[in-house]
Design an enzyme around this catalytic site. Structure first.
Site: not given
Length: 253
Positions: A56, A10, A12, A189, A131, A133, A53
């Site tokens: 969006r 992952d 972020d 996480d 994401s 991004n 996680g």
């Protein structure tokens, strides 16, 4: 961790501290929004329970459902001002990108050290992020060249792949790497990400505790839980994999 040939990270909160940027962006969105609707105030716990996680728009739906608020779905092209699921999601994304541009981001040193160790041993790596991004975050953190395979929210939307907590995006990354899932480690996480790893047939699920809590990550299915990934370096076998060539590429979006 013997027999692990690939690590599916992952982004972020695992490789970069952008989870904090996301948390702040969600708070800026929902604190005034919930107040305007007379709902229970937004809290940090809401982020971990309903948003962290997830893709969006799923995060928007989940948070609104927790407060009994219903709004139209709208369209992906809705402007940030629109009071729709997609409009709210786009409003959050606008805030995230503004913060990222202003503050920048650096990868966690412990994560970079672990990445160095496993890549030196010949293991393959991929990023699996909800994401859209992910490419810009990887570039901002200076680690984009480490990952030929990036399965992010844009790829999932394009290919119709269910997002976390379903295991499908991780499975897609394993497929692109050409490695059986049983020889892959999922590194997460977020609650939804650990659930995704536990739901699939992966060799090991590694939880990184950035606020969810060690006990919670273990209960959700993490086989190992650490505060920083470099704690795992002493546990790596002397040879954990063999360098691969001709691995397929996934276009970054």
């Amino acid at each position: 961790m013997r027999g692990i040939r690939a690590y599916l990270f992952d982004l972020d909160g695992v490789l970069t501290p952008t989870a904090t940027v996301h948390m702040h962006a969600w708070a800026r969105l929902f604190t005034p929004y919930l107040e305007q609707h007379g709902a229970a105030p937004y809290t940090e716990a809401d982020y971990f329970s309903y948003i962290d996680g997830k893709p969006r728009y799923d995060g928007v739906r989940s948070l609104l459902e927790s407060r009994g608020i219903r709004v139209p779905e709208g369209e992906v092209t809705d402007p940030p001002e629109a009071d729709t699921v997609h409009g709210l999601g786009n409003r959050k994304n606008e805030a995230f990108n503004e913060t990222l541009a202003e503050e920048g981001v650096e990868a966690y040193p412990g994560s970079v050290a672990f990445l160095d160790a496993i890549q030196a041993s010949g293991c393959l790596v991929a990023v699996v992020s909800s994401s859209k991004n992910a490419p810009s975050v990887l570039a901002a953190a200076g680690i984009a060249d480490r990952f030929e395979i990036v399965v992010d929210g844009a790829v999932a939307a394009r290919d119709g792949i269910p997002g976390k907590p379903a295991p499908d995006t991780f499975e897609r990354a394993a497929e692109l790497l050409g490695v059986p899932t049983t020889e892959c480690a999922v590194v997460e996480d977020a609650e939804s990400g650990v659930k995704a790893g536990a739901a699939g047939d992966f060799g090991v699920v590694i939880g990184v505790d950035r606020g969810v809590g060690r006990a919670a990550l273990e209960e959700l299915g993490a086989d190992l839980v650490v505060d920083e990934l470099d704690e795992l370096i002493p546990l790596l076998p002397a040879t954990t994999g063999t360098p691969a060539t001709d691995t397929p590429r996934e276009d970054r979006e």
